[in-house]
Design an enzyme around this catalytic site. Structure first.
Site, short mmCIF file in Angstrom:
data_model
loop_
_atom_site.label_atom_id
_atom_site.label_comp_id
_atom_site.label_asym_id
_atom_site.label_seq_id
_atom_site.Cartn_x
_atom_site.Cartn_y
_atom_site.Cartn_z
N SER A 1 46.67 33.74 49.35
CA SER A 1 44.97 33.75 49.81
C SER A 1 45.22 32.50 49.33
CB SER A 1 44.50 34.05 48.77
OG SER A 1 44.69 36.12 48.80
N1 SAH Z 1 46.98 38.78 46.41
C1 SAH Z 1 48.07 38.02 47.31
C2 SAH Z 1 47.02 38.06 48.76
C3 SAH Z 1 47.99 39.07 49.70
S1 SAH Z 1 47.38 39.47 51.61
C4 SAH Z 1 48.45 36.61 47.22
O1 SAH Z 1 47.33 35.80 46.61
O2 SAH Z 1 49.44 36.53 47.20
C5 SAH Z 1 46.93 40.55 51.25
C6 SAH Z 1 47.80 41.76 50.62
O3 SAH Z 1 47.27 43.17 50.66
C7 SAH Z 1 49.02 41.74 51.74
O4 SAH Z 1 50.06 41.69 50.44
C8 SAH Z 1 49.40 43.12 52.04
O5 SAH Z 1 50.38 43.92 52.36
C9 SAH Z 1 48.61 43.94 50.98
N2 SAH Z 1 47.64 45.67 51.35
C10 SAH Z 1 47.17 45.58 52.39
N3 SAH Z 1 46.62 47.06 52.48
C11 SAH Z 1 46.50 47.33 51.22
C12 SAH Z 1 46.88 48.61 50.89
N4 SAH Z 1 45.63 49.76 51.71
N5 SAH Z 1 47.49 48.71 49.43
C13 SAH Z 1 47.90 47.46 49.01
N6 SAH Z 1 47.83 46.53 49.09
C14 SAH Z 1 47.33 46.93 50.14
#
Ligand code: SAH
Length: 213
Positions: A64
């Site tokens: 993010s």
């Molecule tokens: N907090 C992370 C954001 C990653 S993007 C960072 O700063 O790196 C969002 C993440 O949510 C992805 O890794 C994706 O695989 C995960 N995601 C999407 N749907 C999800 C779900 N139902 N349960 C858990 N994780 C999920």
């Protein structure tokens, strides 16, 4: 894994950018200033690590944007020892921010590859979340509920009911709600069935997908 003076300087510039964009919580700013974000990204993106932008990580996901991390963290209003659930561990950067602020962090990731990579990586940097699980964030983590705060770091087409019900009274859910574009939304639990809702600006996240992969 090194963190040089150059990185530290770039981080300070990033902190200044976040202040200009309206982030005020001194603990959040200090945390962004201290965590080596470049280590959470692939080496080809090192030069971009301290721009205020989201970037690709593995499995078609993104780390993010720093402003978003700071803003969501501010909305959680956590204190040391707050019990926080994160949905979407991804690169682990937001997880590290929460750990650095002293929270007891529980986090769920649905992509096996990212789950494995980040589970190994965070302890190497000295971050020790209470629990990282490979699972579906729509269900929350009932066995460790209730939480002081829940932060969703993917765009949710709707607000999953289990997340609301896993909040303590007074607890806060920070969740981007919408399909292509989301509205950053804060729910504060006021009673068993009472929630106060606050909406903030538009944002864009990768989608919150059902089931694990
Ligand atoms: N907090 C992370 C954001 C990653 S993007 C960072 O700063 O790196 C969002 C993440 O949510 C992805 O890794 C994706 O695989 C995960 N995601 C999407 N749907 C999800 C779900 N139902 N349960 C858990 N994780 C999920």
């Amino acid at each position: 894994m090194n963190d040089t003076f150059k990185h530290k300087g770039l981080r300070q510039q990033l902190v200044n950018t976040l202040i200009k964009k309206g982030i005020t919580d001194p603990d959040v700013l200090k945390t962004i200033g201290s965590i080596p974000r470049h280590l959470f990204m692939d080496s080809s993106f090192l030069d971009h690590a301290y721009q205020d932008k989201a970037f690709p990580i593995a499995a078609d996901q993104t780390i993010s944007q720093p402003y978003t991390v700071a803003f969501q963290t501010e909305l959680l209003k956590l204190s040391r020892d707050s019990q926080i659930l994160e949905i979407g561990t991804g690169s682990g950067y937001q997880t590290a921010v929460l750990c650095e602020l002293g929270a007891k962090v529980f986090s769920i990731e649905r992509q096996l590859e990212l789950f494995k990579k980040t589970s190994k990586f965070l302890p190497k940097l000295g971050y020790r979340p209470r629990k990282l699980i490979f699972g579906d964030g729509y269900k929350g983590m009932p066995e460790d509920a209730p939480f002081d705060g829940i932060i969703v770091t993917a765009g949710a087409p709707y607000v999953p009911t289990p997340l609301l019900s896993q909040l303590k009274i007074g607890g806060r859910l920070v969740i981007p709600v919408g399909n292509d574009v989301q509205i950053m939304t804060l729910f504060i639990r006021k009673g068993l069935k009472e929630f106060e809702k606050h909406e903030f600006g538009e944002c864009r996240f990768v989608p919150l997908l059902e089931d694990k992969n």
